[in-house]
Enzyme design. Structure first.
Site, PDB file in Angstrom:
ATOM      1  N   TYR A 105      25.507  67.141 -14.843  1.00 13.90           N
ATOM      2  CA  TYR A 105      25.435  66.561 -16.193  1.00 13.90           C
ATOM      3  C   TYR A 105      25.623  67.665 -17.256  1.00 13.90           C
ATOM      4  O   TYR A 105      26.375  67.485 -18.224  1.00 13.90           O
ATOM      5  CB  TYR A 105      24.077  65.885 -16.334  1.00 13.90           C
TER       6      TYR A 105
ATOM      7  N   ILE B 243      15.991  60.549 -25.743  1.00 16.00           N
ATOM      8  CA  ILE B 243      16.060  59.354 -26.585  1.00 16.00           C
ATOM      9  C   ILE B 243      15.633  58.155 -25.729  1.00 16.00           C
ATOM     10  O   ILE B 243      16.038  58.044 -24.568  1.00 16.00           O
ATOM     11  CB  ILE B 243      17.513  59.131 -27.095  1.00 16.00           C
TER      12      ILE B 243
END
Ligand code: NAP
Length: 248
Positions: free
Chosen positions: A155, A188
């Site tokens: 990632y 988030i």
């Protein structure tokens, strides 16, 4: 209505941050084409919400790894709307693992979805933007691509790649009145982090100077700024939206 009658494409719009960006664009006057991978019901629900805001919405099932279908989506958008003003490359996945346990497929699927997916839509949209001599691109990266996080080599590499891509393209197309920027969220609240155990989540939040996870609207606000005229002199930049996590 800062995006009145603009036409925008958002990848990965059916949930989370992408969904919020779609709603922000529509609330500010844009028609929005958004992609999703599998979640047709969520995509159709969002399309109905956009239409309630008085704008057109076109959900498109499109795997961001597919170059040819990405090309078709841009061509169809031009046919249906006659123009394209905004591209937000948001679709992204994680497959977190220690490198010693990471299968080739864990690596490839994350790089192909996040980084090559950004290439696939941008490569096709840029032709339209160059011809129009206008366009605005925002790529959603991550603070992981800037500071690294354990168990996220795939990632982090994909997101660091997006930052390099953003800066290189910003230089390449600035003289055509095209801006290219990125937003790097920290943690988030979306489905992407909903699997975290409550205790781990609490310990993560304790490490964030502002003491909490961010909201999708807080990321969409940064995207709105970068897509609007108030940022007209900003290109090739990364705005970090992480509650201060990366400054520690
Ligand atoms: P999310 O809630 O998991 O939603 C992911 C979205 O991407 C969904 O709309 C999903 O479609 C779509 N998608 C996944 N794979 C796709 C593919 N191959 N082709 C097309 N669409 C695909 O994720 P999120 O948290 O909102 O994350 C959005 C972006 O922000 C990602 O790039 C992510 O890396 C980045 N980000 C998130 C965080 C965070 O803490 N949440 C932090 C930093 C960066 P379906 O609904 O059909 O599955």
């Amino acid at each position: 209505m800062i995006f009145k009658d603009k036409v925008a494409i958002v990848s990965g719009g059916s949930r989370g941050i992408g969904r919020e960006i779609v709603l922000m664009l529509a609330a500010n006057g844009a028609d929005v084409i958004f992609t999703y991978l599998a979640n047709k019901e969520a995509a159709e629900g969002l399309a109905r919400e956009v239409e309630k805001l008085g704008r057109k919405a076109c959900p498109a099932q499109l795997d961001s790894r597919d170059f040819n279908r990405s090309k078709e989506l841009i061509e169809k958008t031009k046919q249906d709307f006659g123009r394209l003003d905004v591209l937000v490359n948001n679709a992204g996945i994680t497959k977190d693992k220690a490198l010693m346990m990471m299968a080739k497929e864990d690596w490839s699927s994350v790089i192909d979805t996040n980084l090559t997916g950004t290439f696939n839509l941008t490569r096709n949209a840029i032709v339209t933007f160059l011809k129009q001599k206008s366009g605005n691109i925002v790529n959603i990266t991550s603070i992981t691509g800037m500071i690294g996080m354990a168990r996220q080599t795939n990632y982090a590499a994909s997101k660091a790649g997006i930052i390099g891509f953003t800066k290189a393209l910003a230089k390449e197309v600035a003289s055509y009145n095209i801006r290219v920027n990125a937003v790097a969220p920290g943690f988030i609240d979306t489905d992407m982090v909903s699997g975290l155990k409550e205790e781990y989540r609490k310990s993560l939040a304790q490490n964030i100077p502002l003491g909490r996870f961010g909201k999708t609207a807080e990321v969409a606000n940064a995207v709105k700024f970068l897509l609007g005229d108030e940022s007209a002199f900003i290109t090739g930049q990364v705005i970090v939206v992480d509650g201060g996590l990366s400054i520690r």
